[in-house]
Structure formats: structure tokens, C-alpha cells
Design a protein around this motif. Structure first.
Motif, mmCIF file in Angstrom:
data_model
loop_
_atom_site.group_PDB
_atom_site.id
_atom_site.type_symbol
_atom_site.label_atom_id
_atom_site.label_comp_id
_atom_site.label_asym_id
_atom_site.label_seq_id
_atom_site.Cartn_x
_atom_site.Cartn_y
_atom_site.Cartn_z
ATOM 1 N N LEU A 39 -11.209 -4.109 -28.489
ATOM 2 C CA LEU A 39 -10.111 -3.245 -28.918
ATOM 3 C C LEU A 39 -10.626 -1.873 -29.338
ATOM 4 N N LYS A 40 -10.072 -0.838 -28.740
ATOM 5 C CA LYS A 40 -10.491 0.527 -29.040
ATOM 6 C C LYS A 40 -9.342 1.427 -29.486
ATOM 7 N N LEU A 41 -8.108 1.062 -29.133
ATOM 8 C CA LEU A 41 -6.977 1.956 -29.399
ATOM 9 C C LEU A 41 -5.767 1.153 -29.834
ATOM 10 N N ALA A 42 -5.165 1.558 -30.941
ATOM 11 C CA ALA A 42 -3.895 0.980 -31.404
ATOM 12 C C ALA A 42 -2.867 2.101 -31.444
ATOM 13 N N ILE A 43 -1.774 1.905 -30.731
ATOM 14 C CA ILE A 43 -0.728 2.934 -30.642
ATOM 15 C C ILE A 43 0.539 2.410 -31.298
ATOM 16 N N THR A 44 1.136 3.225 -32.159
ATOM 17 C CA THR A 44 2.470 2.948 -32.669
ATOM 18 C C THR A 44 3.465 3.717 -31.812
ATOM 19 N N ALA A 45 4.319 2.993 -31.109
ATOM 20 C CA ALA A 45 5.387 3.619 -30.331
ATOM 21 C C ALA A 45 6.499 3.970 -31.306
ATOM 22 N N GLY A 46 6.404 5.138 -31.891
ATOM 23 C CA GLY A 46 7.261 5.569 -32.980
ATOM 24 C C GLY A 46 6.370 6.163 -34.051
ATOM 25 N N ILE A 47 6.811 6.099 -35.299
ATOM 26 C CA ILE A 47 6.010 6.636 -36.399
ATOM 27 C C ILE A 47 5.869 5.576 -37.485
ATOM 28 N N GLY A 48 4.709 5.581 -38.136
ATOM 29 C CA GLY A 48 4.422 4.627 -39.189
ATOM 30 C C GLY A 48 3.424 3.594 -38.717
ATOM 31 N N SER A 49 2.179 3.707 -39.167
ATOM 32 C CA SER A 49 1.112 2.820 -38.695
ATOM 33 C C SER A 49 0.588 1.907 -39.783
ATOM 34 N N ASP A 50 1.414 1.603 -40.780
ATOM 35 C CA ASP A 50 0.962 0.756 -41.876
ATOM 36 C C ASP A 50 0.834 -0.704 -41.464
ATOM 37 N N HIS A 51 1.325 -1.083 -40.285
ATOM 38 C CA HIS A 51 1.111 -2.452 -39.810
ATOM 39 C C HIS A 51 -0.304 -2.644 -39.271
ATOM 40 N N VAL A 52 -1.079 -1.571 -39.211
ATOM 41 C CA VAL A 52 -2.491 -1.634 -38.845
ATOM 42 C C VAL A 52 -3.316 -1.536 -40.122
ATOM 43 N N ASP A 53 -4.280 -2.433 -40.291
ATOM 44 C CA ASP A 53 -5.204 -2.327 -41.419
ATOM 45 C C ASP A 53 -6.109 -1.129 -41.142
ATOM 46 N N LEU A 54 -5.818 -0.004 -41.769
ATOM 47 C CA LEU A 54 -6.523 1.227 -41.451
ATOM 48 C C LEU A 54 -7.981 1.185 -41.898
ATOM 49 N N ASP A 55 -8.257 0.488 -42.988
ATOM 50 C CA ASP A 55 -9.657 0.337 -43.396
ATOM 51 C C ASP A 55 -10.455 -0.412 -42.335
ATOM 52 N N ALA A 56 -9.869 -1.491 -41.818
ATOM 53 C CA ALA A 56 -10.554 -2.260 -40.782
ATOM 54 C C ALA A 56 -10.677 -1.446 -39.491
ATOM 55 N N ALA A 57 -9.660 -0.648 -39.187
ATOM 56 C CA ALA A 57 -9.723 0.210 -38.006
ATOM 57 C C ALA A 57 -10.835 1.239 -38.139
ATOM 58 N N ILE A 58 -10.957 1.804 -39.337
ATOM 59 C CA ILE A 58 -12.030 2.778 -39.579
ATOM 60 C C ILE A 58 -13.391 2.108 -39.441
ATOM 61 N N ALA A 59 -13.533 0.946 -40.063
ATOM 62 C CA ALA A 59 -14.816 0.236 -40.005
ATOM 63 C C ALA A 59 -15.163 -0.181 -38.588
ATOM 64 N N GLY A 60 -14.149 -0.509 -37.796
ATOM 65 C CA GLY A 60 -14.383 -0.968 -36.434
ATOM 66 C C GLY A 60 -14.459 0.126 -35.394
ATOM 67 N N GLY A 61 -14.305 1.373 -35.815
ATOM 68 C CA GLY A 61 -14.385 2.484 -34.875
ATOM 69 C C GLY A 61 -13.197 2.620 -33.956
ATOM 70 N N LEU A 62 -12.041 2.058 -34.348
ATOM 71 C CA LEU A 62 -10.835 2.165 -33.519
ATOM 72 C C LEU A 62 -10.217 3.548 -33.648
ATOM 73 N N THR A 63 -9.480 3.923 -32.632
ATOM 74 C CA THR A 63 -8.569 5.061 -32.712
ATOM 75 C C THR A 63 -7.168 4.513 -32.946
ATOM 76 N N VAL A 64 -6.463 5.067 -33.921
ATOM 77 C CA VAL A 64 -5.079 4.700 -34.208
ATOM 78 C C VAL A 64 -4.233 5.949 -34.017
ATOM 79 N N ALA A 65 -3.164 5.815 -33.260
ATOM 80 C CA ALA A 65 -2.310 6.964 -32.972
ATOM 81 C C ALA A 65 -0.850 6.546 -33.026
ATOM 82 N N GLU A 66 0.010 7.505 -33.325
ATOM 83 C CA GLU A 66 1.451 7.262 -33.315
ATOM 84 C C GLU A 66 2.150 8.485 -32.754
ATOM 85 N N VAL A 67 3.399 8.326 -32.340
ATOM 86 C CA VAL A 67 4.114 9.413 -31.666
ATOM 87 C C VAL A 67 4.878 10.207 -32.730
ATOM 88 N N THR A 68 4.125 11.018 -33.451
ATOM 89 C CA THR A 68 4.653 11.754 -34.589
ATOM 90 C C THR A 68 5.894 12.566 -34.209
#
Length: 393
Positions: free
Chosen positions: A115-144
Motif C-alpha cells: 500500500l502506497k496511496l490512500a485517497i479520500t473521494a471527498g474531504i476528510g481523511s480521519d478514517h485513515v490512521d495518519l500516524d501509521a500512514a506517516i510511519a509507513g511512508g504512505l501518501t494520503v490525499a483527498e479531493v479538497t
């Protein structure tokens, strides 16, 4: 080739639509403030069609499969035996909507080494554990901004519906009655009322702008004070904290992101500072409110009404107390998923995918996490263990 795992809500109970109430959508040239709408290379869908459900697939299937990628679309997202859980370990990209979130917990991220990319189709990415995403080197994006105005319109509708007692009055008609006294016994005018927003970013400001013509007194609280020109334009009263603001308001609306500093904010203590008979509107995130404190406040008459579009978990169980508490105007999480909004966030999702698949930069305003840190709008709106608080969006 990439595997894209897309989690969307179910199709309508009568099947995927074969026709629609309208033939087109109004043309929106841009967002307030100058941000441009999504600019994908192309789209393979008709704007105004249902894209956020499984059969709609965000209009991505042809685009991805013609490039040789794999697209898996499911609504089955919860539990160890869910399709989401089975397909996640070899997924490169996960796409989810806030309305039907695939909770990307630290445990799930650990199970998905590709897993490298998590996309929120919409706005609001709190359903992603952002600490874990940071630690895992993921990119998290949403359609602001794709559905900010959609949510703001929904909030204004809820304020009017609650104050004017619209829903119970409509129910009298459905039940064959004509009980005017029952309908108006809890009906008031919004004119002259004081309304305040917790959070004055894109959605909060849009709500205030839409309420100003109703001759309401406008208040706000946010981490960073708005420019003086905006305060003067809208005749806003600033309060340093929610606790300072809520005693002055007849209506309070929540427009802040969920993070450690906002979780559980509206508890017995803060609700107890509100005027008796205040209406509380929450289209942000359910966890900003203490679930049972809201129920108690409605039962005791501290709150005159609670309307919201957000729950926890989503979907909520059948016995969730917000389904049956008195004087509520709850909806399934649909405020930001109008057919108009879907056209924008589907196009934005494709734009993000195009950039990522081609190795090109993703727009800064779409970024939440990148390169092991909060980035873009995420650096302003979210907090994690790795970053200090930003401002509320």
C-alpha cells in the motif's frame, strides 16, 4: 501494474438508476477563493449520474483497466471476512469515501505491505490512521473543496428544518393530519437568532455567508482568526474558544476536522454552557460530540434539537441512540455526496490517480500526508503524534 481497491456504498435498493430527475448539472467555473476544479486528462462518466455507489465505481474502471491496472470495487468493508480485508494485503491504492469509510487502521496498514496511496473521494481523511500512514511512508490525499459547498448547503437546510420544526410538521401530512398547533408549538424564526460556527475554514465560512441574508447574528471560533476584511464583510464576532462562544448562540454548527484536540469536545460540560434551547448542528464528524451527552441534553431539554449527517461508526448499528433520541434531524452521511458533488470528487480522484501512476506531483491542496509527514492541507487541518496542531478547516 497497480491494484486499486475502491470501497463505495451500495447501489439503491431498487437497482442502479436508469434515469435521473434532471438532465444536466449547473456549470461551476471554480471554487471560492480561486482554487480550480479537478482537472483530470479525461472522464469516463456523465456528470450528474450516480458515481459513489458500487456500480458507479467513481467512473474509474475503463481508465484503469485500459492501462492494465486492476480495480476492485466493493461495499463489503467491515470484519475479518470482508472483501476489503481479503483484498487489502496486495493493494497498492485504497480509495474510500467519508460516507462509507474503509477504516485504514494501523493494523490494516501493517497487513498491506504494497500500500502506497490512500485517497479520500471527498474531504476528510480521519478514517485513515495518519500516524501509521506517516510511519509507513504512505501518501494520503483527498479531493479538497470538492463537496465543501454541498455540506454547507446541507447544514443551512438542517438549521432551517430544526428551528422551523419542518420534519414533525411534514410527518403530520404524511400521516393524514392537519394539526397546525402541534406543528407550530416548536417552530420559531431564525431571524435575529445568534449562530456560531466552531471552525471557520471553507465549510464554516460558506455556512456563515449563506446565513447572513437571514439577518442572523454571526459568530465564530477558530484556531486562527480570520482576516479583518472578512470579519467586517460578514459582521462576525470572534470568540477565542468554543467555551467562550456557545453561551451567546441560539444555533451552534460544527465545522472542524476530527483530531485529538476536537475529539469529544461537545461533552456534558460544553453543552452545559449553551443556552437552554440551543440547536446543535454537526456535519463534521460524530466523534467531536460525546454521543451520550447529546442524548441526555435532548432528553432534558438543554438542547432544543440536534441535526447531523455524521455517525460513529459508519454505518451505525440499528440500536444507535441517535436514531431514536427526541427532536433530532439525523440523515445518513450524504451531505457531501450529492450528484453534483460526486462529479467533482470522482474527477478529482482520477486526477490524483493520474498523477500518482505517472509519477507526477499531486496537487498540494489535495495532500494530507506525504514523505513521512503531514503535507499540504493536512499540515493545516490535522494533528498527529508527529505534528503540532494546525488550524481547523
Amino acid at each position: 501494474m497497480a491494484k486499486v481497491l475502491c470501497v463505495l456504498y451500495d447501489d439503491p435498493v431498487d437497482g442502479y438508476p436508469t434515469s435521473y430527475a434532471r438532465d444536466d448539472l449547473p456549470v461551476i467555473e471554480g471554487y471560492p477563493g480561486g482554487q480550480t476544479l479537478p482537472t483530470p486528462e479525461a472522464v469516463d462518466f456523465t456528470p450528474g449520474h450516480l458515481l459513489g455507489s458500487v456500480s458507479g465505481g467513481l467512473g474509474l474502471r475503463r481508465f484503469l483497466e485500459e492501462r492494465g491496472h486492476t480495480l476492485v470495487v466493493t461495499s463489503d468493508k467491515d470484519g475479518e471476512d470482508s472483501v476489503f480485508e481479503r483484498e487489502l494485503p496486495d493493494a497498492d491504492v485504497v480509495i474510500s469515501q467519508p460516507f462509507w469509510p474503509a477504516y485504514l487502521t494501523a493494523e490494516r496498514i501493517a497487513k498491506a505491505p504494497r500500500l502506497k496511496l490512500a485517497i479520500t473521494a471527498g474531504i476528510g481523511s480521519d478514517h485513515v490512521d495518519l500516524d501509521a500512514a506517516i510511519a509507513g511512508g504512505l501518501t494520503v490525499a483527498e479531493v479538497t473543496y470538492s463537496n465543501s459547498i454541498s455540506v454547507a448547503e446541507h447544514e443551512v437546510m438542517m438549521i432551517l428544518a430544526m428551528v422551523r420544526n419542518y420534519l414533525p410538521a411534514h410527518q403530520w401530512v404524511l400521516d393524514g393530519g392537519w394539526n397546525i398547533a402541534d406543528c407550530v408549538a416548536r417552530s420559531y424564526d431564525v431571524e435575529g437568532m445568534h449562530v456560531g460556527t466552531v471552525g471557520a475554514g471553507r465549510i464554516g465560512q460558506a455556512v456563515l455567508r449563506r446565513l447572513k441574508p437571514f439577518d442572523m447574528h454571526l459568530h465564530y471560533t477558530a484556531r486562527h482568526r480570520l482576516p479583518q476584511r472578512i470579519e467586517q464583510e460578514l459582521d462576525l464576532t470572534f470568540h477565542p474558544t468554543p467555551a467562550d462562544m456557545v453561551p451567546h448562540c441560539d444555533v451552534v454548527t460544527i465545522n472542524a476536522p476530527l483530531h485529538p484536540q476536537t475529539e469529544g469536545m461537545f461533552d456534558d460540560g460544553l453543552i452545559g454552557r449553551m443556552k437552554r434551547g440551543t440547536y446543535l448542528i454537526n456535519c463534521a464528524r460524530a466523534e467531536i460530540c460525546d454521543r451520550d451527552a447529546v442524548v441526555r441534553a435532548l432528553q432534558r431539554g438543554r438542547l432544543a434539537g440536534y441535526a447531523g449527517d455524521v455517525w460513529f461508526p459508519q454505518p451505525p448499528p440499528a440500536d444507535h441512540p441517535w436514531r431514536t433520541m427526541p427532536h433530532h434531524g439525523m440523515t445518513p452521511h450524504m451531505s457531501g455526496s450529492s450528484l453534483s458533488a460526486q462529479a467533482r470528487y470522482a474527477a478529482g480522484t482520477r486526477e490524483i490517480l493520474e498523477a500518482w501512476l505517472d509519477g507526477a506531483p499531486i496537487r498540494e491542496e489535495y495532500l494530507i500526508v506525504r514523505g513521512g509527514a503531514l503535507a499540504g492541507v493536512g499540515a493545516q487541518s490535522y494533528t498527529t503524534q508527529h505534528a503540532p496542531p494546525g488550524h481547523t478547516a
